[in-house]
Design a protein around this motif. Structure first.
Motif, PDB file in Angstrom:
ATOM      1  N   ALA A  68       0.817  -1.222   0.000  1.00  0.00           N
ATOM      2  CA  ALA A  68       0.000   0.000   0.000  1.00  0.00           C
ATOM      3  C   ALA A  68       0.845   1.264   0.000  1.00  0.00           C
ATOM      4  O   ALA A  68       0.399   2.309  -0.487  1.00  0.00           O
ATOM      5  CB  ALA A  68      -0.931  -0.006   1.209  1.00  0.00           C
ATOM      6  N   LEU A  69       2.069   1.175   0.528  1.00  0.00           N
ATOM      7  CA  LEU A  69       2.871   2.384   0.732  1.00  0.00           C
ATOM      8  C   LEU A  69       4.125   2.476  -0.141  1.00  0.00           C
ATOM      9  O   LEU A  69       4.595   3.578  -0.413  1.00  0.00           O
ATOM     10  CB  LEU A  69       3.271   2.484   2.201  1.00  0.00           C
ATOM     11  N   CYS A  70       4.650   1.341  -0.557  1.00  0.00           N
ATOM     12  CA  CYS A  70       5.840   1.342  -1.416  1.00  0.00           C
ATOM     13  C   CYS A  70       5.399   0.881  -2.806  1.00  0.00           C
ATOM     14  O   CYS A  70       5.335  -0.313  -3.086  1.00  0.00           O
ATOM     15  CB  CYS A  70       6.927   0.427  -0.848  1.00  0.00           C
ATOM     16  N   GLU A  71       5.105   1.825  -3.666  1.00  0.00           N
ATOM     17  CA  GLU A  71       4.411   1.547  -4.920  1.00  0.00           C
ATOM     18  C   GLU A  71       5.219   0.717  -5.921  1.00  0.00           C
ATOM     19  O   GLU A  71       4.656   0.151  -6.859  1.00  0.00           O
ATOM     20  CB  GLU A  71       3.969   2.861  -5.553  1.00  0.00           C
ATOM     21  N   LYS A  72       6.521   0.615  -5.737  1.00  0.00           N
ATOM     22  CA  LYS A  72       7.341  -0.083  -6.735  1.00  0.00           C
ATOM     23  C   LYS A  72       6.984  -1.560  -6.840  1.00  0.00           C
ATOM     24  O   LYS A  72       7.119  -2.158  -7.921  1.00  0.00           O
ATOM     25  CB  LYS A  72       8.828   0.068  -6.410  1.00  0.00           C
ATOM     26  N   TYR A  73       6.514  -2.171  -5.751  1.00  0.00           N
ATOM     27  CA  TYR A  73       6.221  -3.610  -5.790  1.00  0.00           C
ATOM     28  C   TYR A  73       5.017  -3.908  -6.680  1.00  0.00           C
ATOM     29  O   TYR A  73       5.076  -4.798  -7.542  1.00  0.00           O
ATOM     30  CB  TYR A  73       5.999  -4.143  -4.378  1.00  0.00           C
ATOM     31  N   LEU A  74       3.929  -3.182  -6.492  1.00  0.00           N
ATOM     32  CA  LEU A  74       2.758  -3.392  -7.340  1.00  0.00           C
ATOM     33  C   LEU A  74       3.049  -2.980  -8.782  1.00  0.00           C
ATOM     34  O   LEU A  74       2.609  -3.645  -9.726  1.00  0.00           O
ATOM     35  CB  LEU A  74       1.560  -2.619  -6.794  1.00  0.00           C
ATOM     36  N   ALA A  75       3.788  -1.900  -8.959  1.00  0.00           N
ATOM     37  CA  ALA A  75       4.111  -1.443 -10.311  1.00  0.00           C
ATOM     38  C   ALA A  75       4.878  -2.516 -11.078  1.00  0.00           C
ATOM     39  O   ALA A  75       4.616  -2.762 -12.268  1.00  0.00           O
ATOM     40  CB  ALA A  75       4.910  -0.148 -10.253  1.00  0.00           C
TER      41      ALA A  75
END
Length: 241
Positions: A114-121
């Protein structure tokens, strides 16, 4: 009537199970199990009972496995969780609202997504694909198993890029509900309150709520007599009650 689908592969090594309401559904809840990032699996009884109750009420429930420490190096567990979100978004929740529930270690994974967007991206998804994050008794500092994996004292309170707290103030907080227990693990209640207050310090109108439940770590979900209280909290968060 509930249709159960088991062991659907979303990566070569990780699978998920689905409890799908036979009459159709408009909302999907993806669950990440607890176990300190070193144990646990998608087949645990207590969460599946919650999922069955929700499925009977028209909410599709998905429970996913992910890589565990120390067999898989960190941050493989976060990367797997991100791939699970991306898979569910496309294959199960297309055109529907997707929510994420993480319990304990799984709550830590959900917070990181939810907070570190690089993983979902990297997985082809976005925080915006998730309508809300339901975080149960997570560790918002560097998780104690990650510290141990690094060779550090697992009692250390560390805030760096492996800590959800690290990202507060640099991203806009998505809709989120924190659950913590009044007799939780050592420092867990205090750290959740720190996360809550810090988030609101940066973003006073953030869509963030917190709820303290009686009992020990994750008791309301584990305890059959208190499970209805937990289900009501989930339903309220998803707008069902």
């Amino acid at each position: 009537m509930i249709r159960e689908e088991k062991d659907i592969r979303y990566t070569e090594s990780c699978a998920l199970d689905v409890l799908r309401p036979a009459g159709g559904y408009k909302k999907v809840l993806l669950y990440f199990h607890g176990g300190g990032l070193v144990s646990g699996n998608k087949n645990e009884t207590h969460s599946r009972e919650v999922g069955r109750i929700l499925a009977e009420r028209g909410i599709c429930f998905v429970t996913a496995d992910y890589s565990l420490l120390p067999e898989a190096a960190f941050p493989a567990c976060i990367e797997d969780a991100a791939r699970a979100v991306a898979f569910v978004k496309t294959e199960i929740a297309a055109g529907r609202k997707l929510y994420v529930w993480g319990q304990s270690g799984g709550g830590y994974l959900a917070l990181m997504l939810a907070l570190c967007e690089k993983y979902l991206a990297a997985a082809g998804a976005s925080v915006r694909d998730v309508a809300g994050w339901f975080i149960e008794s997570a560790q918002p500092t560097v998780h104690f198993s990650v510290l141990k994996h690094r060779g550090e004292d697992e009692r250390i309170v560390r805030i760096d890029e492996s800590a959800p707290l690290y990202f507060l103030g640099s991203v806009s907080l998505p809709k989120m509900h924190l659950i913590v227990y009044d007799d939780d693990m050592p420092c867990r209640y205090e750290q959740n309150m720190l996360f809550y207050k810090t988030a609101l310090h940066f973003e006073p109108q953030a869509p963030l709520t917190v709820q303290t439940l009686p009992g020990t770590h994750c008791r309301a979900c584990f305890d059959e007599s208190e499970r209805p209280l937990f289900v009501r909290a989930l339903e309220t968060f998803m707008g069902e009650k």
